[in-house]
Design a protein around this motif. Structure first.
Motif, mmCIF file in Angstrom:
data_model
loop_
_atom_site.group_PDB
_atom_site.id
_atom_site.type_symbol
_atom_site.label_atom_id
_atom_site.label_comp_id
_atom_site.label_asym_id
_atom_site.label_seq_id
_atom_site.Cartn_x
_atom_site.Cartn_y
_atom_site.Cartn_z
ATOM 1 N N LEU A 232 -0.281 26.065 6.418
ATOM 2 C CA LEU A 232 -0.462 27.513 6.589
ATOM 3 C C LEU A 232 -0.867 28.166 5.273
ATOM 4 O O LEU A 232 -1.780 29.001 5.222
ATOM 5 N N LEU A 233 -0.198 27.800 4.180
ATOM 6 C CA LEU A 233 -0.450 28.430 2.886
ATOM 7 C C LEU A 233 -1.808 28.067 2.296
ATOM 8 O O LEU A 233 -2.276 28.719 1.363
ATOM 9 N N ARG A 234 -2.438 27.031 2.829
ATOM 10 C CA ARG A 234 -3.757 26.619 2.331
ATOM 11 C C ARG A 234 -4.888 26.958 3.304
ATOM 12 O O ARG A 234 -6.032 26.580 3.077
ATOM 13 N N ASN A 235 -4.556 27.630 4.380
ATOM 14 C CA ASN A 235 -5.534 27.941 5.425
ATOM 15 C C ASN A 235 -6.307 29.217 5.075
ATOM 16 O O ASN A 235 -5.748 30.312 5.026
ATOM 17 N N LYS A 236 -7.613 29.075 4.861
ATOM 18 C CA LYS A 236 -8.442 30.224 4.464
ATOM 19 C C LYS A 236 -8.765 31.159 5.620
ATOM 20 O O LYS A 236 -9.380 32.208 5.406
ATOM 21 N N THR A 237 -8.324 30.806 6.817
ATOM 22 C CA THR A 237 -8.524 31.711 7.951
ATOM 23 C C THR A 237 -7.864 33.058 7.682
ATOM 24 O O THR A 237 -8.366 34.105 8.097
ATOM 25 N N TYR A 238 -6.751 33.046 6.933
ATOM 26 C CA TYR A 238 -5.990 34.272 6.687
ATOM 27 C C TYR A 238 -6.706 35.237 5.747
ATOM 28 O O TYR A 238 -6.320 36.398 5.630
ATOM 29 N N ILE A 239 -7.767 34.765 5.069
ATOM 30 C CA ILE A 239 -8.583 35.685 4.247
ATOM 31 C C ILE A 239 -9.943 35.908 4.909
ATOM 32 O O ILE A 239 -10.901 36.339 4.256
ATOM 33 N N GLY A 240 -10.037 35.570 6.207
ATOM 34 C CA GLY A 240 -11.256 35.853 6.972
ATOM 35 C C GLY A 240 -12.277 34.756 6.972
ATOM 36 O O GLY A 240 -13.435 34.989 7.343
ATOM 37 N N GLU A 241 -11.905 33.516 6.549
ATOM 38 C CA GLU A 241 -12.868 32.413 6.494
ATOM 39 C C GLU A 241 -12.365 31.240 7.341
ATOM 40 O O GLU A 241 -11.676 30.342 6.837
ATOM 41 N N ALA A 242 -12.689 31.249 8.618
ATOM 42 C CA ALA A 242 -12.370 30.111 9.479
ATOM 43 C C ALA A 242 -13.490 29.083 9.361
ATOM 44 O O ALA A 242 -14.647 29.447 9.094
ATOM 45 N N VAL B 196 -17.014 30.471 9.878
ATOM 46 C CA VAL B 196 -17.014 31.474 10.943
ATOM 47 C C VAL B 196 -16.188 32.666 10.463
ATOM 48 O O VAL B 196 -14.988 32.514 10.198
ATOM 49 N N PRO B 197 -16.775 33.853 10.332
ATOM 50 C CA PRO B 197 -16.003 35.031 9.872
ATOM 51 C C PRO B 197 -15.011 35.504 10.936
ATOM 52 O O PRO B 197 -15.336 35.565 12.119
ATOM 53 N N VAL B 198 -13.764 35.808 10.505
ATOM 54 C CA VAL B 198 -12.728 36.334 11.391
ATOM 55 C C VAL B 198 -12.031 37.500 10.693
ATOM 56 O O VAL B 198 -12.249 37.756 9.502
ATOM 57 N N LEU B 199 -11.171 38.194 11.417
ATOM 58 C CA LEU B 199 -10.414 39.297 10.832
ATOM 59 C C LEU B 199 -9.368 38.759 9.853
ATOM 60 O O LEU B 199 -8.575 37.884 10.220
ATOM 61 N N PRO B 200 -9.319 39.235 8.601
ATOM 62 C CA PRO B 200 -8.331 38.736 7.630
ATOM 63 C C PRO B 200 -6.956 39.362 7.851
ATOM 64 O O PRO B 200 -6.837 40.472 8.372
ATOM 65 N N ILE B 201 -5.914 38.614 7.445
ATOM 66 C CA ILE B 201 -4.531 39.114 7.505
ATOM 67 C C ILE B 201 -4.036 39.492 6.117
ATOM 68 O O ILE B 201 -3.299 40.461 5.945
ATOM 69 N N ILE B 202 -4.441 38.744 5.076
ATOM 70 C CA ILE B 202 -4.032 39.034 3.700
ATOM 71 C C ILE B 202 -5.278 39.158 2.829
ATOM 72 O O ILE B 202 -6.377 38.730 3.227
ATOM 73 N N ASP B 203 -5.125 39.702 1.645
ATOM 74 C CA ASP B 203 -6.281 39.814 0.750
ATOM 75 C C ASP B 203 -6.426 38.554 -0.086
ATOM 76 O O ASP B 203 -5.494 37.759 -0.232
ATOM 77 N N ARG B 204 -7.609 38.386 -0.646
ATOM 78 C CA ARG B 204 -7.943 37.162 -1.381
ATOM 79 C C ARG B 204 -7.061 36.973 -2.621
ATOM 80 O O ARG B 204 -6.685 35.843 -2.949
ATOM 81 N N SER B 205 -6.732 38.046 -3.320
ATOM 82 C CA SER B 205 -5.937 37.921 -4.547
ATOM 83 C C SER B 205 -4.553 37.337 -4.258
ATOM 84 O O SER B 205 -4.053 36.503 -5.019
ATOM 85 N N LEU B 206 -3.930 37.770 -3.158
ATOM 86 C CA LEU B 206 -2.623 37.221 -2.775
ATOM 87 C C LEU B 206 -2.741 35.742 -2.425
ATOM 88 O O LEU B 206 -1.894 34.928 -2.818
ATOM 89 N N PHE B 207 -3.791 35.405 -1.725
ATOM 90 C CA PHE B 207 -4.018 34.005 -1.339
ATOM 91 C C PHE B 207 -4.182 33.124 -2.572
ATOM 92 O O PHE B 207 -3.574 32.049 -2.676
ATOM 93 N N MET B 208 -5.024 33.557 -3.533
ATOM 94 C CA MET B 208 -5.282 32.760 -4.732
ATOM 95 C C MET B 208 -4.029 32.637 -5.592
ATOM 96 O O MET B 208 -3.775 31.589 -6.198
ATOM 97 N N SER B 209 -3.215 33.695 -5.655
ATOM 98 C CA SER B 209 -1.958 33.631 -6.419
ATOM 99 C C SER B 209 -1.028 32.587 -5.819
ATOM 100 O O SER B 209 -0.374 31.827 -6.557
ATOM 101 N N ALA B 210 -0.975 32.531 -4.493
ATOM 102 C CA ALA B 210 -0.144 31.529 -3.826
ATOM 103 C C ALA B 210 -0.637 30.124 -4.141
ATOM 104 O O ALA B 210 0.167 29.202 -4.361
ATOM 105 N N GLN B 211 -1.972 29.933 -4.191
ATOM 106 C CA GLN B 211 -2.520 28.602 -4.481
ATOM 107 C C GLN B 211 -2.136 28.148 -5.889
ATOM 108 O O GLN B 211 -1.802 26.982 -6.121
ATOM 109 N N GLU B 212 -2.175 29.072 -6.843
ATOM 110 C CA GLU B 212 -1.818 28.735 -8.229
ATOM 111 C C GLU B 212 -0.343 28.332 -8.330
ATOM 112 O O GLU B 212 -0.001 27.377 -9.025
#
Length: 539
Positions: A234-244, A282-298
């Motif tokens: 889940l934490l590595r899934n880019k669908t949540y930033i709109g990129e399925a 495939v573009p989809v509706l995002p749930i979180i913003d990209r900055s939050l996603f990238m911070s989690a990855q780090e």
């Protein structure tokens, strides 16, 4: 055969197959059997037995009921086999011919409801050409289906069976294609999980514990708790930033399957990640913003690099230890390696719930020392090795199959198939057929050749085992002497390499350890035997 009212009554068996559970529910098997029964009534046949494979693909030859039919055919329990259509027997023409030839050789006739059975060589050629073209058409249909899905995805449509956590999949309706809709309740949890990692610095196991305290369960779970692998994905899934992405992985046959079974309805049970350039975005509706996603990855990368599990201690039996409850034991201890144990993974699998296994850890230094001493003792003792080799040979010879395969007949069949393959190659050379058709013809022929060659190898192996003799006494003594000189004063890497090649697994508790494995020892006819503990197998 019996005679009643001047009509010959033929004793037959019936074979039917459906490939999916959906077909079973829709009554496709009953449709086949209904047509078969009408055919039986018209022709005055008597059914001795029915063989039905539910949920089995025609691309798989190893099917339980089909194998039983082939076995019963050799015992002459009936005179013919009635099948609705050739593709119910097998999807591949090579498989059809293999089974039909096998049945003809034992005097069993193959009858189809939809098409007449071949009576002579000319009919067989026509039947074979129809089968090859049908197989070629199925490949074309499959490829068109794949290209159609790719076209829909590139147009921005979603093609999935279930949406990721946080989304609801709205299937295609009328002219509106399927798409993701945000599930507001689950979306709140997704944001919460990313905040736990990115802003509060929790590890994945920490997130599991936090969600358990908040009584927030996953969408599907028998235990009602989050799994670390689910959260990691889940934490590595880019669908949540709109990129399925579509086509990230493909189904493959597992190289080292957990369960080695004779009958497998699905062969491709593993997934292999495709190169990133082949993914379709495939573009989809995002749930979180990209900055939050990238911070989690780090934070995830930092947690992995600092994890104590990456600070390796020396565990001689790593990957080989099992608990008496059926779970694996893994090495665990202090950072400096003073107190090391093999502990049951039950408490890891059940986290954050209490463990169900009550077995204590096994002291690593004691277990490693005991197992290594036993390996040295066995490999250095000519008497012990002779006893184990003799016992293994006696047991193996008892297990050898009594079935005898006529190797010369199979070799003749292989020669015929190779001649047929050569004719197709020549036809391609003079331009009579295309390269696609050539591949379609030759692939099925090579599959059949491979099956026959495997039968020959199996027969030769059984013959080798029957003719095997014990190694000479001096050979065993030389092996033991070299082992005695070599096995002492080895470093950890050398010991570990020997353990991995000799031991299959170690099962036990603090009180008892049971060792399963084999020691390869050269024998007179270039074979090898196992010789360790009471459970052994050939190398």
């Amino acid at each position: 055969m019996n005679q009643t009212s001047n009509k010959i009554i033929k004793l037959i068996a019936v074979y039917a197959r459906v490939s999916t559970a959906k077909q079973e529910e829709e009554g496709t098997i009953e449709t086949q059997l209904s047509a078969v029964r009408d055919f039986i009534e018209r022709n005055n046949y008597t059914v001795v037995q029915e063989y039905i494979d539910n949920g089995w693909s025609g691309d798989i030859l190893a099917r339980p009921q089909l194998d039983q039919l082939r076995q019963d055919a050799k015992q002459k329990r009936w005179e013919a086999v009635l099948i609705y259509d050739p593709d119910r027997l097998a999807r591949r023409y090579s498989y059809q011919e293999l089974i039909m030839d096998e049945l003809r050789e034992v005097g069993v006739e193959v009858i189809f409801v939809t098409v007449p059975s071949p009576k002579n060589n000319e009919d067989r050629i026509v039947h074979g050409m129809k089968g090859l073209f049908a197989e070629y058409e199925r490949v074309k249909i499959s490829e068109r289906f794949r290209l159609g899905k790719m076209r829909k995805v590139r147009e921005g449509n979603i093609l999935v069976s279930e949406a990721p956590y946080g989304y609801i999949y709205i299937p295609k309706k009328d002219k509106v294609h399927g798409y993701y809709k945000i599930n507001k309740e689950e979306a709140k949890v997704v944001k919460m999980i990313f905040n736990f990692v990115a802003n509060e610095g929790l590890t994945i196991r920490g997130v599991v514990k936090k969600l358990q305290e908040l009584k927030i369960g996953p969408r599907k779970s028998k235990r009602g708790v989050w799994n670390t692998s689910t959260l990691s994905h889940l934490l590595r899934n880019k669908t949540y930033i709109g990129e399925a992405y579509y086509g990230k992985s493909c189904a493959v046959v597992p190289e080292r399957p957990f369960n080695v079974e004779k009958y497998r309805k699905i062969k491709k049970t593993s997934r292999k990640i495709r190169p990133e350039e082949e993914w379709v975005k495939v573009p989809v509706l995002p749930i979180i913003d990209r900055s939050l996603f990238m911070s989690a990855q780090e934070l995830l990368r930092a947690n992995f690099e600092l994890s104590k599990r990456n600070r390796k201690n020396e565990y001689l039996l790593a990957g080989k230890m099992w608990c008496s409850c059926g779970n694996r034991r893994t090495g665990e201890g202090s950072q400096h390696g003073k107190h090391l144990y093999y502990r049951c993974t039950d408490r890891v699998h059940n986290f954050p719930l209490p463990p169900t296994c009550t077995e204590s850890g096994i002291n690593t230094k004691i277990a490693d020392k005991l197992i290594w001493q036993k390996i040295v003792e066995l490999m250095s003792s000519p008497k012990l090795m002779s006893m184990q080799i003799k016992r293994w040979l006696n047991e193996k010879q008892k297990e050898v199959s009594t079935s005898v395969v006529n190797v010369e007949v199979i070799k003749k069949e292989i020669s015929k198939l190779k001649e047929e393959e050569e004719r197709y190659t020549k036809a391609y050379g003079v331009g009579l057929i295309s390269i696609e058709k050539l591949r379609g013809y030759t692939i099925s022929l090579r599959d059949k050749i491979c099956l026959f060659e495997n039968q020959i190898r199996q027969t030769q192996e059984e013959k080798r085992i029957n003719e095997a003799t014990l190694p000479q006494k001096d050979e065993i003594e030389i092996f033991a002497k070299r082992a005695m000189e070599t096995l002492h004063d080895l470093n950890f890497e050398a010991k570990n390499a020997i353990v991995r090649s000799v031991i299959d697994k170690v099962v036990g508790t603090q009180k008892e350890l049971q060792v399963y494995g084999f020691i390869p020892v050269e024998i007179n006819n270039n074979g090898s035997f196992c010789s360790i503990h009471r459970h052994c197998r050939s190398s």
